[in-house]
Each structure stands twice: as structure tokens, then as C-alpha cells.
Design a protein around this motif. Structure first.
Motif, short mmCIF file in Angstrom:
data_model
loop_
_atom_site.label_atom_id
_atom_site.label_comp_id
_atom_site.label_asym_id
_atom_site.label_seq_id
_atom_site.Cartn_x
_atom_site.Cartn_y
_atom_site.Cartn_z
N TYR A 385 0.66 -1.13 0.14
CA TYR A 385 -0.07 -0.10 -0.05
C TYR A 385 0.79 1.14 -0.01
CZ TYR A 385 -4.42 -2.24 0.43
OH TYR A 385 -5.72 -2.72 0.22
N LEU A 386 1.99 1.49 0.65
CA LEU A 386 2.82 2.22 0.69
C LEU A 386 3.51 2.51 -0.86
CD1 LEU A 386 4.35 2.10 4.38
CD2 LEU A 386 2.92 4.06 3.33
N GLY A 387 3.68 1.48 -1.27
CA GLY A 387 4.15 1.57 -2.43
C GLY A 387 3.19 2.24 -3.68
N GLY A 388 2.12 2.00 -3.46
CA GLY A 388 0.85 2.62 -4.26
C GLY A 388 0.94 4.10 -3.79
N ILE A 389 1.08 4.43 -2.65
CA ILE A 389 1.06 5.70 -2.21
C ILE A 389 2.55 6.55 -2.68
CG2 ILE A 389 1.41 7.20 -0.48
CD1 ILE A 389 -0.20 5.28 1.27
N LYS A 390 3.65 5.77 -2.62
CA LYS A 390 4.72 6.31 -3.59
C LYS A 390 4.60 6.56 -4.85
CE LYS A 390 9.10 7.28 -3.19
NZ LYS A 390 9.70 7.41 -4.54
N LYS A 391 3.84 5.60 -5.63
CA LYS A 391 3.77 5.82 -6.83
C LYS A 391 2.83 6.90 -7.33
CE LYS A 391 1.43 3.92 -11.12
NZ LYS A 391 2.06 4.38 -11.94
N ALA A 392 1.83 7.32 -6.38
CA ALA A 392 1.01 8.49 -6.43
C ALA A 392 2.00 9.82 -6.22
CB ALA A 392 -0.18 8.53 -5.25
N ILE A 393 2.58 9.90 -5.07
CA ILE A 393 3.69 10.88 -5.02
C ILE A 393 4.40 11.13 -6.20
CG2 ILE A 393 5.24 11.70 -3.64
CD1 ILE A 393 4.09 10.25 -1.39
N ASP A 394 5.17 10.13 -6.60
CA ASP A 394 6.15 10.11 -7.96
C ASP A 394 5.27 10.78 -9.20
OD1 ASP A 394 8.24 8.91 -6.36
OD2 ASP A 394 8.01 6.85 -7.18
N ASP A 395 4.12 10.10 -9.03
CA ASP A 395 3.34 11.01 -10.59
C ASP A 395 2.70 12.33 -10.07
OD1 ASP A 395 3.65 8.68 -11.61
OD2 ASP A 395 1.62 7.73 -11.53
N GLY A 396 3.19 13.08 -9.25
CA GLY A 396 2.58 14.36 -8.92
C GLY A 396 1.40 14.67 -7.94
N VAL A 397 1.05 13.46 -7.57
CA VAL A 397 -0.22 13.30 -6.67
C VAL A 397 0.24 14.04 -5.26
CG1 VAL A 397 -2.24 12.37 -5.65
CG2 VAL A 397 -1.30 11.69 -8.08
N PRO A 398 -0.76 15.33 -4.67
CA PRO A 398 -0.09 15.62 -3.46
C PRO A 398 -0.72 14.86 -2.35
CG PRO A 398 -1.82 16.93 -4.25
CD PRO A 398 -1.77 15.78 -5.48
N VAL A 399 0.05 13.82 -1.70
CA VAL A 399 -0.16 12.90 -0.70
C VAL A 399 0.78 13.41 0.71
CG1 VAL A 399 -0.38 10.83 0.49
CG2 VAL A 399 -0.92 11.13 -2.12
N ASP A 400 0.12 13.94 1.59
CA ASP A 400 0.99 14.43 2.65
C ASP A 400 1.18 13.69 3.97
OD1 ASP A 400 1.17 16.71 1.28
OD2 ASP A 400 -0.10 18.10 2.55
N GLY A 401 0.61 12.46 4.12
CA GLY A 401 0.79 11.74 5.24
C GLY A 401 -0.10 10.43 5.32
N TYR A 402 0.42 9.71 6.29
CA TYR A 402 -0.20 8.15 6.20
C TYR A 402 -0.11 7.72 7.67
CZ TYR A 402 0.10 2.88 5.93
OH TYR A 402 -0.18 1.64 6.16
N PHE A 403 -1.35 7.27 8.27
CA PHE A 403 -1.83 6.82 9.50
C PHE A 403 -2.12 5.31 9.47
CE2 PHE A 403 -1.86 11.34 9.86
CZ PHE A 403 -1.59 11.81 11.11
N TYR A 404 -1.26 4.54 10.05
CA TYR A 404 -1.41 3.04 10.08
C TYR A 404 -2.70 2.76 10.99
CZ TYR A 404 -1.96 -1.80 10.58
OH TYR A 404 -2.14 -3.20 10.68
N TRP A 405 -3.61 2.32 10.71
CA TRP A 405 -4.63 1.80 11.62
C TRP A 405 -4.46 0.45 12.06
CZ3 TRP A 405 -8.59 4.23 14.25
CH2 TRP A 405 -9.37 3.13 14.94
N SER A 406 -4.15 -0.14 13.37
CA SER A 406 -4.12 0.95 14.36
C SER A 406 -2.88 0.68 15.17
CB SER A 406 -5.27 0.70 15.41
OG SER A 406 -5.24 -0.62 15.68
N ILE A 407 -2.55 1.58 16.21
CA ILE A 407 -1.30 1.65 16.84
C ILE A 407 -1.51 0.37 17.93
CG2 ILE A 407 -2.41 2.88 18.70
CD1 ILE A 407 1.40 2.59 17.86
N LEU A 408 -2.68 -0.20 18.32
CA LEU A 408 -3.21 -1.18 19.36
C LEU A 408 -4.09 -2.11 18.54
CD1 LEU A 408 -3.39 0.61 22.85
CD2 LEU A 408 -1.29 -0.73 21.86
N ASP A 409 -3.95 -3.34 18.96
CA ASP A 409 -5.24 -4.27 18.82
C ASP A 409 -6.35 -3.54 19.46
OD1 ASP A 409 -3.90 -6.21 17.20
OD2 ASP A 409 -3.21 -7.48 18.75
N ASN A 410 -7.50 -3.76 19.29
CA ASN A 410 -8.64 -2.87 20.03
C ASN A 410 -10.11 -3.65 19.60
OD1 ASN A 410 -9.58 -1.53 17.45
ND2 ASN A 410 -7.55 -0.32 17.77
#
Length: 456
Positions: A385-410
Motif C-alpha cells: 500500500y505504501l508502494g501505491g502511495i509512493k507511485k502517486a507521489i512520484d506521479d505528482g499527486v499531493p499526498v502529505d501523510g499516512y496513518f496506520y490503523w491501528s497502533i494497538l489491537d482493539n
């Protein structure tokens, strides 16, 4: 190549899913407290009474975030902890908890991103109609004012609501989530309109009550449409399907986003839903379309779309075909190009940068005989998924951040504690935290700013 130097690496959680302390220090009941205690509503009768006991163990959890090297933590504030009845004087002990938590995060070098509402509506407000009652616009505005006054000197990143399609779709239309209603489509459209107005009122309260410049959004979700091929006709078919607003349900992304971004509901939806629409005024739309600063989007899955013989969108049979990789929940088809197309389509349409406010994999994680939690599927999922985001950024798409869900099992809502999304394993019997292999992997990703990740 690393990610842009200003890219934000984060993780997320939500109040009801981790806090516990459901009846402590003046907290009132939420719709999820009531719903989860009804027989048959949640897997094996699980509830959020204790959850991860984050209310008492938050220092340990912030310590784990610091160990991870987390730059930002997306959390939510529990409305019934702040206003037990949803209105009136704030609960000082509830405010004090979040006051301490924010300070603890900042001391650990973790920037708080705060969501005002992640599904835990005070039960007292639900008994007055919840989102179907237009008064919720001001109820939410008053609540936002209280939170802004207490935390707005330190919190600079805000989201008003988490996933409106789930609030109204699963909560009010399909009856699968709290409050468990099955209202008419027209009543749900009215509730959705009130929710959007409440969002606008919340934006106003945050801008007026916070010190200095703040960035505000609303966290949306949907099911991404992924072009079956790179042919222009398939791309345009996927785009058209992604923003179509004619399905009689709460999952039409443009129905939620267009009013915020353009001040107008989509024309195709207005035509399709004409007989079910609530009263909508120009002042309503002005309130809804308060300026937001970025797009926040929770991205998990999607399906492939192609153009049929007439150029119309057509979902591939099954979306992916038999045997596609998936998480332990049936809706989580693994689709690494989902974030690429979500970011590309949305930023092109709405003209703002996008932050992935949630993305993660549910799995059957457990502590192995060696005392560790090995979760290679999650590491692979994140890399893809981060590879998909990296491709978007490389293609000029403005992606500013990534929050993994989640920090804890819940607490995973109607699935209880069965499905685990966390970077940290939680033993719900002892509350012992065990960082998983994915925790160490993500720590290195953050430390290197994603230098080892390639675009897919």
C-alpha cells in the motif's frame, strides 16, 4: 528514493475502541455502550467497557509510540466523556484526561491529530433523535467549542467526523452498528444533511476557539474504484463510478464531499433522490461548505472497474476474482493500488492534498512460542500500500501523510476483539502489550522516511 521530507508518518486509534473506563470519572453512556450490551449485536458479547484500558495505561501507550518513532498520532475525543449527556456543562475529569494525554504526546515528540467524533454519540442525544434531529448541529458545535477551548492551544490538526457513510449507513440505515436503526432512505438523507451541517458548525468552532493556525478536515471512506487497465476509457469509467451518487445508500463519496468542497450536492444524486430529499436551504449549504485544509481519507480496499461496450462503468465479477488476498474481515480485499487511485481521483476533483487517515490489515495475530508476534502478512500489506502511495507521489499527486490503523489491537465494533489490526498485540486478559514484527518494520520505515520502499 525516500518520501518527501515533510511527509507525516502516523498511526491511529479511537476512543471507544481503546479507552475502557466506560463508567469512570463522570463519563456518560454512548450509543456503543448501549448497543454492545444488547445480546447478539457484537461477536461473543464483547464490549468496550475495558477495551485496552488506555484510560489508565496511556503513559505506557505513548511510550510505545515514542519507541516506534511515531511522528503523529490520530486519536479521538469521546463526546460522552466531555459532556455525559451530550449537552451542558463539561465534565472536568474527562477534559483533564485529554489535557494530560495531549501533553504526554507532545513531550514524547508525537504530534496529536484529533478527531472530534468517532461514532460514540452520547446515548442521551440519541434518545433525542441523534442525527435525525436538526438540533445536533448546535449540540456538536457546543461540544467542539469546549474541546477547542481546552486543547486548541496545542492541537493544530483536527478532523470533525470519522466516516460519515458508516455513521449513517451502518448505524441508521442498515442497523449493523450503533444505534442499530433501520430508518427510511429519506430519514437517512435528512440525518446525513444534519451531519454535514454539524461538520460545518464544528469547523467554525475550531477556527474560532483554537490558538493560531489550524488544519481541519473530515475523515471519509468508501470503496475505491481501480481501473481494470491503464486504458483511458477504463480510467474514466472508474472515475465516473467512484463519484457517482445514484445508489440508494449512504456510501456515495461525492454526496458527502461535494457539498463540503463545492457547496452543492451532486446533480445526479439530486435527480435520483428527488422524492426523498430533506429541505435544503442556501444557508445550510453555506454552513456545510466551510473551508477545509486537506482531504482525510480512510483507505482499505476496492474493486476493479472497466468500461463496458457503451463506455459505462462495469464492476468486474467479484471485484477481483476468486481467491484474491484478503484480511480476516470479508470486506478487506487487498488492493495495493487503492490508495493510488483514491488520492489521484480525489485530489484532481477537489484540489487539496490528501492524507491517508487510516489504512491497515486485520489478521489472526497471536503470541508465538518464542514470545514474539510474527505478522509477515501485515508487513507485506503495508509495503504494497505504501508502494501505491509512493507511485502517486512520484506521479505528482499531493499526498502529505499516512496513518496506520491501528497502533494497538482493539475493539473492532460488531466484530469485538476477534480481528486484530494493531502494530502492538494486546492480551485482553492481562493487558500486556507486545510490539509485533510490523512495529519494528514500520519503525525503520519512519526512521528512513520510507527510503527502502519502492513504487508499485
Amino acid at each position: 528514493m525516500p518520501f518527501p521530507k515533510n511527509f507525516t508518518w502516523g498511526a491511529a486509534a479511537a476512543a471507544y475502541q481503546i479507552e475502557g473506563a466506560a463508567a469512570e470519572d463522570g463519563r456518560g453512556p454512548s450509543v456503543w455502550d448501549v448497543f454492545s450490551h444488547q445480546p447478539g449485536k457484537v461477536f461473543e458479547g464483547h464490549n468496550g467497557d475495558v477495551a485496552c484500558d488506555h484510560y489508565h495505561r496511556w503513559r505506557e501507550d505513548v511510550g510505545l509510540m515514542k519507541q516506534l518513532g511515531l511522528q503523529a498520532y490520530r486519536m479521538s475525543v469521546a463526546w460522552p466523556r466531555i459532556q455525559p449527556l451530550g449537552t451542558g456543562k463539561p465534565n472536568a475529569k474527562g477534559l483533564a484526561f485529554y489535557d494530560k494525554l495531549i501533553d504526554g504526546l507532545l513531550e514524547a515528540g508525537v504530534t496529536p491529530w484529533v478527531t472530534l467524533f468517532h461514532w460514540d454519540l452520547p446515548q442521551a442525544l440519541q434518545e433525542r433523535g441523534g442525527f435525525v434531529n436538526r438540533d445536533i448541529v448546535e449540540w456538536f458545535g457546543d461540544y467542539a467549542e469546549i474541546v477547542a477551548a481546552k486543547l486548541g492551544d496545542r492541537v493544530k490538526h483536527w478532523m470533525t467526523f470519522n466516516e460519515p457513510p458508516v455513521i449513517m449507513g451502518l448505524g441508521y440505515h442498515e442497523g449493523l452498528f450503533a444505534p442499530g436503526l433501520k430508518l427510511s432512505f429519506g430519514e437517512c438523507l435528512k440525518g446525513a444533511h444534519h451531519l454535514l451541517m454539524a461538520h460545518g458548525r464544528g469547523v467554525q468552532a475550531l477556527r474560532a476557539g483554537c490558538a493560531g493556525k489550524v488544519k481541519i478536515s473530515i475523515a471519509h471512506t468508501g470503496r475505491e474504484r481501480i481501473p481494470a487497465t491503464d486504458a483511458k476509457r477504463d480510467i474514466e469509467a472508474a472515475r465516473a463510478d467512484y463519484f457517482s451518487s445514484t445508489e440508494r445508500g449512504m456510501w456515495n463519496l461525492a454526496w458527502w464531499m461535494d457539498p463540503i468542497m463545492t457547496g452543492k450536492y451532486p446533480a445526479d444524486g439530486l435527480k435520483a433522490f428527488e422524492k426523498d430529499l430533506p429541505a435544503i436551504t442556501a444557508s445550510d449549504m453555506k454552513l456545510i461548505s466551510q473551508k477545509v485544509d486537506f482531504l482525510a481519507y480512510n483507505c482499505y480496499s476496492g474493486w476493479q472497474v472497466r468500461a463496458d461496450a457503451k463506455g459505462k462503468p462495469e464492476k468486474l465479477p467479484g471485484g477481483w476474482g476468486i481467491g484474491n488476498a484478503r484480511g480476516t474481515l470479508p470486506w478487506l480485499n487487498i488492493a495495493p493500488m487503492a490508495p493510488y487511485w483514491a488520492a489521484r481521483f480525489q485530489t484532481e476533483r477537489y484540489g487539496l492534498p490528501l492524507v491517508f487517515s487510516e489504512n491497515g490489515l486485520c489478521n489472526t495475530d497471536f503470541v508465538h512460542l518464542d514470545g514474539a508476534v510474527h505478522d509477515p502478512q501485515r508487513i507485506d500489506f503495508m509495503a504494497r500500500y505504501l508502494g501505491g502511495i509512493k507511485k502517486a507521489i512520484d506521479d505528482g499527486v499531493p499526498v502529505d501523510g499516512y496513518f496506520y490503523w491501528s497502533i494497538l489491537d482493539n475493539f473492532e465494533w460488531m466484530e469485538g476483539y476477534k480481528d486484530r489490526f494493531g502494530l502492538v498485540h494486546v492480551d485482553y486478559q492481562t493487558q500486556k502489550r507486545t510490539p509485533k514484527d510490523s512495529f519494528a518494520w514500520y519503525r525503520d520505515v519512519i526512521r528512513t522516511n520510507g527510503a527502502g520502499l519502492g513504487a508499485i
